[in-house]
Write an enzyme that holds these catalytic residues in place. Structure first.
Site, PDB file in Angstrom:
ATOM      1  N   SER A   1       1.081  -7.689  -1.678  1.00 11.91           N
ATOM      2  CA  SER A   1      -0.076  -6.954  -3.335  1.00 11.91           C
ATOM      3  C   SER A   1      -1.338  -6.896  -2.708  1.00 11.91           C
ATOM      4  CB  SER A   1       0.435  -8.411  -3.518  1.00 11.91           C
ATOM      5  OG  SER A   1       1.770  -8.634  -4.489  1.00 11.91           O
TER       6      SER A   1
ATOM      7  N   ASN B   1       3.515   0.445   4.798  1.00 20.00           N
ATOM      8  CA  ASN B   1       4.994   0.020   5.309  1.00 20.00           C
ATOM      9  C   ASN B   1       5.429   0.385   3.505  1.00 20.00           C
ATOM     10  OD1 ASN B   1       7.456  -1.011   5.160  1.00 20.00           O
ATOM     11  ND2 ASN B   1       6.958  -2.704   4.693  1.00 20.00           N
TER      12      ASN B   1
ATOM     13  N   HIS C   1       9.976  -8.235   8.968  1.00 17.23           N
ATOM     14  CA  HIS C   1       9.235  -8.647   7.723  1.00 17.23           C
ATOM     15  C   HIS C   1      10.429  -9.348   7.144  1.00 17.23           C
ATOM     16  CE1 HIS C   1       8.642  -6.788   3.454  1.00 17.23           C
ATOM     17  NE2 HIS C   1       7.550  -6.391   4.533  1.00 17.23           N
TER      18      HIS C   1
ATOM     19  N   LYS D   1       8.944   1.057   3.735  1.00 18.86           N
ATOM     20  CA  LYS D   1      10.497   0.306   2.348  1.00 18.86           C
ATOM     21  C   LYS D   1      11.476   1.707   2.532  1.00 18.86           C
ATOM     22  CE  LYS D   1       7.602  -3.487   0.807  1.00 18.86           C
ATOM     23  NZ  LYS D   1       7.453  -5.213   0.727  1.00 18.86           N
TER      24      LYS D   1
ATOM     25  N   GLY E   1       4.857  -7.949  -3.162  1.00 23.65           N
ATOM     26  CA  GLY E   1       5.074  -7.254  -4.270  1.00 23.65           C
ATOM     27  C   GLY E   1       5.337  -7.959  -5.679  1.00 23.65           C
TER      28      GLY E   1
ATOM     29  N   GLU F   1      12.056  -9.336   4.465  1.00 24.50           N
ATOM     30  CA  GLU F   1      12.927  -8.449   3.768  1.00 24.50           C
ATOM     31  C   GLU F   1      13.967  -8.509   4.849  1.00 24.50           C
ATOM     32  OE1 GLU F   1      11.013  -5.153   2.053  1.00 24.50           O
ATOM     33  OE2 GLU F   1       9.597  -6.407   0.790  1.00 24.50           O
TER      34      GLU F   1
ATOM     35  N   GLU G   1       2.267 -12.074   6.319  1.00 23.08           N
ATOM     36  CA  GLU G   1       2.536 -11.823   4.927  1.00 23.08           C
ATOM     37  C   GLU G   1       3.332 -13.197   4.342  1.00 23.08           C
ATOM     38  OE1 GLU G   1       3.201  -7.612   4.546  1.00 23.08           O
ATOM     39  OE2 GLU G   1       4.998  -7.934   5.313  1.00 23.08           O
TER      40      GLU G   1
HETATM   41  P1  PGA Z   1       2.950  -5.126  -1.186  1.00 22.19           P
HETATM   42  O1  PGA Z   1       4.241  -4.946  -0.086  1.00 22.19           O
HETATM   43  O2  PGA Z   1       2.151  -5.135  -1.085  1.00 22.19           O
HETATM   44  O3  PGA Z   1       4.084  -4.331  -2.260  1.00 22.19           O
HETATM   45  O4  PGA Z   1       3.557  -6.275  -1.836  1.00 22.19           O
HETATM   46  C1  PGA Z   1       3.187  -6.381   1.606  1.00 22.19           C
HETATM   47  C2  PGA Z   1       4.591  -5.727   2.378  1.00 22.19           C
HETATM   48  O5  PGA Z   1       6.014  -6.070   2.337  1.00 22.19           O
HETATM   49  O6  PGA Z   1       4.687  -5.231   3.600  1.00 22.19           O
END
Ligand code: PGA
Length: 220
Positions: free
Chosen positions: A186, A8, A88, A10, A156, A90, A150
């Site tokens: 992460s 992903n 997601h 983003k 992150g 976000e 998640e």
């Molecule tokens: P990250 O993000 O690996 O940077 O923690 C994962 C995600 O948001 O899908």
């Protein structure tokens, strides 16, 4: 068995940067299956290098066509990608409700897209209660779906649940719905192998931006 490793990106990488990455990926054989999720604008280019079956969209709209400025329909996505991420955290943080996510999932299913549906708790939330709600409301009428677990607090942050905690969450999700379950939050080249032993694949954010790190994860 091969696992599914999803990148992903983003809101990262321009079209030319995406092209560079995809050319590298195309040259590499990986132990597990990989799918990349670039921005909409890079998807056709990624598709031309990797094929639809290794490409996905990070989001989609729920209407088929019409006056929805800025939106992208499932049918438009399907022409260049087989997968879509829905729900997601976000996007949920921008106000997408379970009901809206359900409309997106139903429309995507109808268009023949494979859905990766994200669920996960914030720190202190009752995880199992939340899973039941996110799955029953978000995936009503949706059968063929992959769920990505998640935890919001792990995205992150460099923090992750333990392998045992992920195992328990994956088993609980599978008791609610017959699905494959990915873990995300992460994930790095250092913890990928450990986490892969208790789930069907990984959804990788930050560490997927670096092709060398991502290939290491894809070969874990
Ligand atoms: P990250 O993000 O690996 O940077 O923690 C994962 C995600 O948001 O899908």
């Amino acid at each position: 068995m091969k696992k599914l490793i999803a990148a992903n990106w983003k809101m990262n990488k321009t079209v030319s940067e995406a092209g560079e990455y995809c050319r590298e990926l195309k040259k590499s054989r990986t132990k597990n299956d990989v799918i990349i999720f670039p921005s909409f604008i890079s998807l056709p280019f990624a598709n031309s290098l990797l094929g639809r079956e290794r490409c996905g969209a990070q989001d989609v709209f729920f209407e088929g066509s019409g006056s929805f400025t800025g939106e992208v329909s499932p049918k438009m996505v399907k022409e260049v990608a087989d997968y879509v991420i829905i729900g997601h955290s976000e996007r949920r943080a921008l106000g997408e409700s379970d009901q809206m996510l359900n409309k997106k999932a139903v429309a995507s299913q109808k268009a023949g897209l494979k859905i990766i549906f994200c669920i996960g708790e914030k720190k202190g939330e009752d995880r199992n209660f939340l899973f039941k709600k996110q799955i029953s409301a978000g995936l009503a009428g949706v059968e063929d779906v992959i769920i990505a677990y998640e935890p919001v607090w792990a995205i992150g942050t460099g923090k992750t649940p333990t392998k045992e905690e992920i195992k328990e969450a994956v088993e609980f999700i599978k008791s609610l719905k017959n699905v494959k379950v990915l873990y995300g939050g992460s994930v790095s080249e250092k913890n990928a192998k450990k986490f892969l032993s208790v789930c069907d694949g990984l959804l990788v954010g930050g560490a997927s931006l670096d092709i060398a790190k991502f290939l290491e994860i894809a070969n874990s």
